[in-house]
Design a protein around this motif. Structure first.
Motif, short mmCIF file in Angstrom:
data_model
loop_
_atom_site.label_atom_id
_atom_site.label_comp_id
_atom_site.label_asym_id
_atom_site.label_seq_id
_atom_site.Cartn_x
_atom_site.Cartn_y
_atom_site.Cartn_z
N ALA A 35 -9.97 11.67 2.50
CA ALA A 35 -9.92 10.23 2.30
C ALA A 35 -8.51 9.86 1.88
O ALA A 35 -7.94 10.47 0.99
CB ALA A 35 -10.91 9.82 1.22
N GLU A 36 -7.97 8.86 2.57
CA GLU A 36 -6.60 8.44 2.25
C GLU A 36 -6.50 6.93 2.36
O GLU A 36 -7.16 6.32 3.21
CB GLU A 36 -5.62 9.04 3.26
N ILE A 37 -5.66 6.34 1.53
CA ILE A 37 -5.45 4.91 1.64
C ILE A 37 -4.16 4.66 2.40
O ILE A 37 -3.11 5.20 2.07
CB ILE A 37 -5.45 4.25 0.25
N ILE B 221 0.83 -1.20 0.00
CA ILE B 221 0.00 0.00 0.00
C ILE B 221 0.87 1.26 0.00
O ILE B 221 0.60 2.21 -0.72
CB ILE B 221 -0.97 -0.01 1.21
N GLU B 222 1.96 1.21 0.80
CA GLU B 222 2.88 2.35 0.78
C GLU B 222 3.39 2.54 -0.64
O GLU B 222 3.47 3.63 -1.16
CB GLU B 222 4.04 2.11 1.75
N MET B 223 3.71 1.40 -1.26
CA MET B 223 4.17 1.41 -2.65
C MET B 223 3.10 2.00 -3.55
O MET B 223 3.37 2.78 -4.44
CB MET B 223 4.47 -0.03 -3.12
N ARG B 224 1.87 1.61 -3.27
CA ARG B 224 0.74 2.03 -4.07
C ARG B 224 0.66 3.56 -4.09
O ARG B 224 0.57 4.18 -5.14
CB ARG B 224 -0.54 1.43 -3.47
N ASN B 225 0.71 4.17 -2.90
CA ASN B 225 0.61 5.62 -2.83
C ASN B 225 1.79 6.30 -3.52
O ASN B 225 1.62 7.30 -4.20
CB ASN B 225 0.52 6.08 -1.38
#
Lengths: 345, 339
Positions: A144-146, A6-10
């Motif tokens: 909104a944050e992932i 997910i960190e990668m995703r952002n």
């Protein structure tokens, strides 16, 4: 899902945006304008942006909510009364799923390949605002944050958290084409992102149709009659659809012949959605924009997926994959392999 | 008259009202909250904003104007039955927002103002009472304070409800309304209740961002031919989500449905559809979507104010919320001032 991807995703999403801006600016020399995404009235609702200058390009965004299938604007070029001048060349930002719509439109001969440039962008799945709507008052979402496999929402200054797989679009959970199938330029190419999309949550694309098929005929009929009784006949489903390009010739509203009653009772509404489903059989690329556009939340994609499943069973065909193929329902063959007419009674 | 009713007594009160009235209230069938006929047990939703406005109670999406029966051989045998299709029934619209009630002023002007008197509308309007509820949690698409309204504006309402934790303050604004507050469900409101309601309503008002629409009307007439409309309409899809959910849009279509026997029906129409202005000759005076978007904005902020001295936009934000591509009328109106 572990925290790291997910960190990668952002991080990837941010990198993609910088790359996207560059690609759009470069494309501007070849086209009159590029259609991408801009910030809308809130964080959950990005809005289509028509970029005509490098200054406009600074307003481009790319995030977890950029869902609009921008390919829907392509047929406007040829529509009578469409916005664009027929000689204008268009640049378009497309996700993997949207690229199928571009291919399908090419197959149907509705658009000319030399009239537009495609900036493909690899996608890791988008958040379904309708799924959020059932959980929080989305009209009061402030942020909104992932993070860490979840979406963190701020509503009325309070934080709320939901697992990502609960709020991603269902189509994203069974995505087969996270990278566009057709493009002139590509942002975040294969390999730089997970090549298969959010496979962690992978679902069979037709699991919902199969579930629904198990119900009896009366139960299914009751379900649809109930659903269609809500329909406002605003035609948002039709007008956002890349393949509903008939405009004022659409038989839903023609007077001569007067095919369809203008009454908005369940029966008439059902007729409208049924003929639309027939017209889209094997053409619909399942982007789900009809369902997203519907103000009264009709489950329209279920209907269109059912038709596609049937076309797939009969003709072994899937819409919008190969620009060289011709969709089975716009060609004629004296004999079809899977339709045994001689056995019909 | 100011009374209070406990939250848990609302259903009982509605049950009682339902004996003598047809009640429209916001219910939540299958996700989307919308105004529907009252039925005990259905999930009443006074928190979320209804998708469609309660205009359906006065201006149904489909309304039979008259029935006809065509003579088989001879036109002279054609029978047109003109008996009234409007049921003579008292109605209550319950749980509408203040903007929704204000929207009805547009309908009153068009259907029962100084000009044409529409019997279908008037009959329903004259037998309907409006019970509105003050908004304490405005949506991020709300802009009622910018167009002359407010989250607790009682204009157009017979009764205004204000939520006070475990009870509602009910304030009447018409003589007819007073009869509805009779009975054991209500007790007299105290000064404390009134003060609390006033504070809550003021706090809600403060939450709304207000922008000026002053001189927009004059400016709109000056920029009719501007490229501005082309820019703003670029993303518009020409669907009717904005107009069909709008509490002031009153345009309709008339069609004859059926062949040998049938009915003439009035159904909602939308100025965003290309067919709206399509003439029998094939000519279309508003062929492009920028013409149509320009018309919608002008109608609400220029033509209607010029003709009737009032805006025909109440700032409910439905057109923004339900637009599939997030066309934002606030942004357009603010932008007009800068063109």
């Amino acid at each position: 899902m572990a925290g790291k991807p997910i960190e990668m995703r952002n991080k990837k999403t941010k990198e993609q945006l910088e790359n996207l801006k560059t690609q759009v600016e470069e494309t501007l020399s070849q086209v009159d304008f590029v259609i991408g995404y801009a910030k809308g009235y809130d964080v959950l609702h990005p809005t289509p942006l028509f970029v005509r200058s490098t200054k406009d390009a600074q307003a481009l965004i790319w995030d977890d909510f950029c869902i609009n299938n921008l390919a829907t604007y392509l047929p406007s070029q040829k529509r009578p009364g469409g916005l664009f001048h027929p000689h204008e060349k268009i640049g378009l930002v497309v996700k993997g799923c949207d690229s199928r719509a571009v291919i399908q439109l090419l197959q149907e001969g509705i658009i000319d390949r030399e009239n537009f440039k495609i900036i493909g962008i690899s996608c890791q799945g988008k958040v379904d605002v309708k799924k959020l709507k059932n959980r929080v008052p989305i009209e009061r979402v402030e942020n909104a944050e992932i993070k860490e496999g979840s979406i963190e929402l701020t509503v009325d200054s309070r934080g709320q958290k939901y697992p990502l797989e609960e709020v991603l679009y269902s189509k994203c959970l069974s995505c087969e084409y996270p990278t566009p199938l057709i493009y002139d330029r590509l942002v975040g190419g294969e390999g730089s992102l997970r090549s298969k999309g959010p496979k962690e949550f992978a679902q069979d694309p037709y699991h919902d149709v199969e579930e629904f098929e198990k119900k009896g005929v009366n139960e299914r009929l009751d379900f649809w009659e109930q659903e269609f009784s809500r329909c406002l006949r605003c035609y948002a489903c039709r007008d956002i659809c890349p393949f509903c390009y008939c405009q004022f010739e659409c038989i839903a509203q023609t007077r001569i012949p007067h095919w369809l009653s203008q009454k908005t009772a369940s029966k008439e509404n059902k007729f409208f959605h049924m003929f639309r489903a027939m017209h889209l059989a094997g053409r619909c690329t399942e982007c789900g924009e009809c369902e997203r556009a519907c103000p009264v939340d009709l489950p329209l994609l279920l209907l269109h997926k059912k038709m596609n499943k049937k076309v797939s069973e009969l003709f072994g065909y899937k819409s919008g994959i190969n620009p060289k193929l011709r969709p089975p329902l716009i060609i004629f063959q004296p004999e079809e392999k899977n339709i045994e007419e001689e056995k019909w009674e | 008259m100011s009374k209070v009713i406990a939250v848990e007594k609302i259903d009982d009160w509605l049950d009682t009202l339902n004996e003598t009235h047809r009640i429209f209230a916001p219910f939540k069938p299958g996700g989307a909250t919308r105004f529907e006929g009252y039925q005990r047990g259905k999930e009443l939703d006074l928190e979320r904003f209804a998708v469609s406005s309660p205009k359906e109670a006065f201006f149904p999406a489909t309304e039979t104007i008259f029935n006809f029966k065509l003579g088989k051989e001879n036109v002279s045998e054609t029978v047109v039955s003109l008996e009234s299709q409007v049921k003579n029934q008292n109605q209550i619209v319950f749980g509408a927002r203040c903007c929704d009630a204000k929207g009805l002023a547009t309908f009153d002007t068009v259907f029962s103002g100084s000009g044409y008197q529409d019997p279908y509308f008037k009959k329903k309007r004259n037998t309907t009472l409006l019970i509105t509820i003050a908004c304490h949690q405005p949506a991020n698409t709300c802009f009622c304070t910018s167009v002359g309204g407010g989250p607790a504006d009682p204009k157009g309402a017979d009764i205004l409800l204000t939520s006070l934790d475990d009870k509602y303050l009910a304030q009447t604004f018409s003589t007819k309304a007073k009869t509805l507050l009779a009975g054991s469900f209500f007790t007299d409101a105290t000064q404390k209740d009134l003060k609390e309601a006033k504070d809550k309503n003021e706090a809600a008002r403060q939450k709304l961002k207000t922008f000026s629409v002053e001189r927009v009307s004059q400016k709109l007439t000056k920029i009719f031919e501007s490229e501005y409309w082309n820019e703003k309409a670029a993303k518009c899809l020409s669907c009717g989500a904005c107009t069909y959910t709008c509490p002031t849009c009153y345009c309709f279509n008339l069609t004859d449905e059926g062949k040998s026997t049938g009915e003439r029906v009035r159904t909602w129409d939308s100025c965003m559809f290309p067919q709206f202005t399509l003439e029998a000759s094939g000519h279309n005076p508003r062929p492009k979507k920028d013409h149509r978007l320009r018309n919608r904005v002008n109608h609400k902020f220029s033509y209607f104010p010029t003709q009737h001295r009032m805006l025909s936009c109440v700032g409910c934000g439905r057109c923004i919320r339900h637009c599939p591509v997030s066309v934002d009328i606030r942004e357009i109106v603010r932008g007009v001032q800068e063109v």
